[in-house]
Design a protein around this motif. Sequence first.
Motif, short mmCIF file in Angstrom:
data_model
loop_
_atom_site.label_atom_id
_atom_site.label_comp_id
_atom_site.label_asym_id
_atom_site.label_seq_id
_atom_site.Cartn_x
_atom_site.Cartn_y
_atom_site.Cartn_z
N LYS A 109 36.49 50.95 -11.63
CA LYS A 109 36.54 49.54 -12.01
C LYS A 109 36.88 48.70 -10.80
O LYS A 109 37.75 49.07 -10.00
N LEU A 110 36.18 47.59 -10.64
CA LEU A 110 36.46 46.68 -9.52
C LEU A 110 36.21 45.25 -9.95
O LEU A 110 35.48 44.99 -10.91
N THR A 111 36.82 44.33 -9.23
CA THR A 111 36.65 42.91 -9.52
C THR A 111 36.13 42.20 -8.28
O THR A 111 36.79 42.20 -7.24
N LEU A 112 34.93 41.63 -8.40
CA LEU A 112 34.35 40.82 -7.33
C LEU A 112 34.70 39.36 -7.54
O LEU A 112 34.75 38.88 -8.68
N VAL A 113 34.91 38.66 -6.44
CA VAL A 113 35.23 37.23 -6.47
C VAL A 113 34.19 36.51 -5.63
O VAL A 113 33.84 36.95 -4.53
N GLY A 114 33.65 35.41 -6.15
CA GLY A 114 32.59 34.68 -5.47
C GLY A 114 33.03 34.05 -4.16
O GLY A 114 34.24 33.97 -3.85
N GLN A 115 32.07 33.57 -3.41
CA GLN A 115 32.35 32.98 -2.10
C GLN A 115 33.28 31.79 -2.19
O GLN A 115 34.06 31.53 -1.26
N ASP A 116 33.23 31.06 -3.30
CA ASP A 116 34.11 29.90 -3.45
C ASP A 116 35.50 30.28 -3.97
O ASP A 116 36.36 29.42 -4.13
N THR A 117 35.71 31.59 -4.24
CA THR A 117 36.97 32.17 -4.75
C THR A 117 37.37 31.60 -6.11
O THR A 117 38.51 31.79 -6.55
N LYS A 118 36.43 30.93 -6.81
CA LYS A 118 36.76 30.32 -8.09
C LYS A 118 36.32 31.15 -9.29
O LYS A 118 36.79 30.92 -10.41
N VAL A 119 35.39 32.07 -9.08
CA VAL A 119 34.90 32.88 -10.18
C VAL A 119 35.08 34.36 -9.85
O VAL A 119 35.05 34.76 -8.68
N LYS A 120 35.30 35.17 -10.88
CA LYS A 120 35.46 36.60 -10.66
C LYS A 120 34.69 37.36 -11.73
O LYS A 120 34.49 36.87 -12.85
#
Length: 231
Positions: A109-120
């Motif tokens: 399991k992993l959590t990616l965060v978008g370039q703007d750091t606002k969405v995961k």
Amino acid sequence: DLDSDEEVDKSNNWQSDPVEPSPSDPLTLSEDPGSMFAKLHPAIYSATCYIKLDTSLSKVMVVLDTGSSSTIVDAEFAQRNNLPILAGPYIKRVNYIDRPASYETYDVKLTLVGQDTKVKYTLAAQTVENFSRSCTLYDWHTHKNAYEHLRDLVVPKSPCPPVGVLLIGTDNAHLFDVFDTRRNTRLDPIANRTPLGWAFMGPRKDTSEIQYKQDIDGILKASEDFLAEIV
């Protein structure tokens, strides 16, 4: 539970014995699963975003591959960062055009965060040994400046060395959504704004591709533990 942030008990899970194929299974376990993957072209569709590790964010390069049905992550990266194990180890069976093959894998399991750091986005991925050694990518933070239609895009600088640790397959098709596109001629690269941010693909103007790959390969060969040195 991919929607939960609850920590999974990972004690000793990485040392478990794999579930072997049955005796009637004609597949053989590959000695080097990473060798089953051809070296990816550095201009393949990719993006730089972030992965959530405990309470911090770390930059990662990801490949977006509509030709893969599964999302995979470099096994050493997963183990080094103690990604929570969802299942495994077990034997993964794959069929290529010219042969069948199998290799040991875990579901993590992993959590990616978008370039703007606002969405995961929380995902499941299958581990593959030595995937990153076959995944040298372009640092589009730098290379985009050679193209007028890409120059104003704001993207994070790629980790160094610029290698992919994750390949997103169609099991996470929502990450292939395109909200905006930048393109010029058919000989120029394209940028798409995806849920993870700007992703790039396509040719470069210069002809130094071979030298570029040789330079990165030199970095990888010079260190047995290059993933620990990514900055």
